[in-house]
Design an enzyme around this catalytic site. Structure first.
Site, PDB file in Angstrom:
ATOM      1  N   MET A   1     -47.389  25.767  38.247  1.00  0.00           N
ATOM      2  CA  MET A   1     -47.121  27.063  38.860  1.00  0.00           C
ATOM      3  C   MET A   1     -46.093  26.950  39.984  1.00  0.00           C
ATOM      4  O   MET A   1     -46.361  27.293  41.143  1.00  0.00           O
ATOM      5  CB  MET A   1     -48.438  27.676  39.357  1.00  0.00           C
ATOM      6  N   ARG A   2     -44.924  26.478  39.636  1.00  0.00           N
ATOM      7  CA  ARG A   2     -43.824  26.357  40.600  1.00  0.00           C
ATOM      8  C   ARG A   2     -42.570  26.969  39.992  1.00  0.00           C
ATOM      9  O   ARG A   2     -42.303  26.797  38.797  1.00  0.00           O
ATOM     10  CB  ARG A   2     -43.507  24.883  40.895  1.00  0.00           C
ATOM     11  N   ILE A   3     -41.820  27.669  40.797  1.00  0.00           N
ATOM     12  CA  ILE A   3     -40.495  28.129  40.359  1.00  0.00           C
ATOM     13  C   ILE A   3     -39.536  26.962  40.552  1.00  0.00           C
ATOM     14  O   ILE A   3     -39.534  26.312  41.606  1.00  0.00           O
ATOM     15  CB  ILE A   3     -40.068  29.374  41.166  1.00  0.00           C
TER      16      ILE A   3
ATOM     17  N   SER B   1     -56.259  22.707  30.665  1.00  0.00           N
ATOM     18  CA  SER B   1     -56.841  22.848  29.320  1.00  0.00           C
ATOM     19  C   SER B   1     -55.757  22.739  28.249  1.00  0.00           C
ATOM     20  O   SER B   1     -56.023  22.262  27.141  1.00  0.00           O
ATOM     21  CB  SER B   1     -57.640  24.152  29.187  1.00  0.00           C
ATOM     22  N   ASN B   2     -54.551  23.172  28.555  1.00  0.00           N
ATOM     23  CA  ASN B   2     -53.453  22.982  27.591  1.00  0.00           C
ATOM     24  C   ASN B   2     -53.087  21.508  27.469  1.00  0.00           C
ATOM     25  O   ASN B   2     -52.805  21.015  26.371  1.00  0.00           O
ATOM     26  CB  ASN B   2     -52.234  23.819  27.993  1.00  0.00           C
TER      27      ASN B   2
ATOM     28  N   HIS C   1     -46.361  30.434  28.465  1.00  0.00           N
ATOM     29  CA  HIS C   1     -46.534  31.623  29.315  1.00  0.00           C
ATOM     30  C   HIS C   1     -47.517  32.574  28.629  1.00  0.00           C
ATOM     31  O   HIS C   1     -47.394  32.810  27.416  1.00  0.00           O
ATOM     32  CB  HIS C   1     -45.181  32.318  29.532  1.00  0.00           C
TER      33      HIS C   1
HETATM   34  C1  GAR Z   1     -52.234  28.978  31.116  1.00  0.00           C
HETATM   35  O1  GAR Z   1     -52.882  30.172  30.757  1.00  0.00           O
HETATM   36  C2  GAR Z   1     -50.726  29.163  31.099  1.00  0.00           C
HETATM   37  O2  GAR Z   1     -50.305  30.069  30.129  1.00  0.00           O
HETATM   38  C3  GAR Z   1     -50.482  29.687  32.478  1.00  0.00           C
HETATM   39  O3  GAR Z   1     -51.332  28.937  33.298  1.00  0.00           O
HETATM   40  C4  GAR Z   1     -52.513  28.630  32.571  1.00  0.00           C
HETATM   41  C5  GAR Z   1     -52.835  27.169  32.757  1.00  0.00           C
HETATM   42  O4  GAR Z   1     -54.071  26.856  32.182  1.00  0.00           O
HETATM   43  N1  GAR Z   1     -49.099  29.522  32.866  1.00  0.00           N
HETATM   44  C6  GAR Z   1     -48.397  30.426  33.523  1.00  0.00           C
HETATM   45  O5  GAR Z   1     -48.857  31.478  33.907  1.00  0.00           O
HETATM   46  C7  GAR Z   1     -46.945  30.047  33.773  1.00  0.00           C
HETATM   47  N2  GAR Z   1     -46.197  31.170  34.199  1.00  0.00           N
HETATM   48  P1  GAR Z   1     -54.500  25.341  31.976  1.00  0.00           P
HETATM   49  O6  GAR Z   1     -54.280  24.603  33.306  1.00  0.00           O
HETATM   50  O7  GAR Z   1     -55.969  25.408  31.649  1.00  0.00           O
HETATM   51  O8  GAR Z   1     -53.688  24.753  30.876  1.00  0.00           O
END
Ligand code: GAR
Length: 213
Positions: A91-93, A14-15, A110
């Site tokens: 979501m990977r380090i 979504s971002n 974040h």
């Molecule tokens: C978002 O809320 C972002 O802040 C989080 O994953 C989500 C992805 O949403 N990221 C983390 O937690 C990174 N540590 P999206 O796929 O709908 O953009």
């Protein structure tokens, strides 16, 4: 000149969509060269395909080590010679070598008001701490997980009837405002990282980054 952007995702994207929309609207002077996911069949890939953006899947499970995955990921990113790498729910380090390679040109979002609540379960942790305010942060990526210099923060209030899920929804809406804004500022050469810190329009940003309200 429009900046070239590569976006890394692991999920719904979504971002990514919010950034694509801001590019379509002409707000961001950039274009997305490719969207790369470490997971196949996530909705974010479909969003990119619908917009005729190149997509790639690099399954981290197919690699022996974190280093091997990151080396291949960097090779594939660099094929596009991006000015900016955007982590949008990736979501990977990441390994130190990978992060250093993109120093000053890799952003992450974040879901907390960093430096509070690095890592996972940020909404639940903010509730349990009794915070009145929560939010999200776009920051430059450094070797320290969720620890790089802050670029833009957006806040939401925590209300008495909020639970982790309602709070996540509220924060997500603000993410969709601040991530396009940060990418816009970067692509306009207004948001700049250097060894001395991050500046906006030549002025050093405070440790909390630029507060978006
Ligand atoms: C978002 O809320 C972002 O802040 C989080 O994953 C989500 C992805 O949403 N990221 C983390 O937690 C990174 N540590 P999206 O796929 O709908 O953009």
């Amino acid at each position: 000149m429009a900046k070239q952007i590569v976006v890394l995702i692991s999920g719904s994207g979504s971002n990514l969509q919010a950034i694509m929309d801001a590019i379509s609207d002409g707000r961001i002077q950039g274009q997305i060269s490719a969207v790369i996911s470490n997971k196949a069949e996530v909705f974010g890939l479909e969003r990119a395909e619908n917009a005729d953006i190149a997509t790639e899947v690099i399954d981290h499970k197919a690699f022996e080590s974190r280093e091997a995955f990151d080396t291949e990921l960097a090779r594939r990113i660099d094929d596009y010679q991006p000015d900016l790498v955007v982590l949008a729910g990736f979501m990977r380090i990441l390994t130190a070598d990978f992060v250093r390679h993109y120093q000053g040109r890799m952003l992450n979002i974040h879901p907390s008001l960093l430096p509070k609540y690095k890592g996972l379960h940020t909404h639940q942790r903010a509730l349990e701490a009794g915070d009145k305010e929560h939010g999200c942060t776009v920051h430059f990526v450094t070797e320290e997980l969720d620890g790089g210099p802050l670029a833009v923060q957006g806040t939401v209030s925590i209300d008495a009837d909020d639970d982790a899920s309602s709070l996540q929804n509220k924060v997500h809406k603000v993410e969709h405002q601040i991530y396009p804004l940060a990418v816009e500022l970067f692509c306009a050469d207004r948001l700049v990282w250097s060894e001395q810190g991050v500046t906006l329009d030549g002025v050093p940003l405070p440790a909390t980054g630029h507060r978006h309200s």
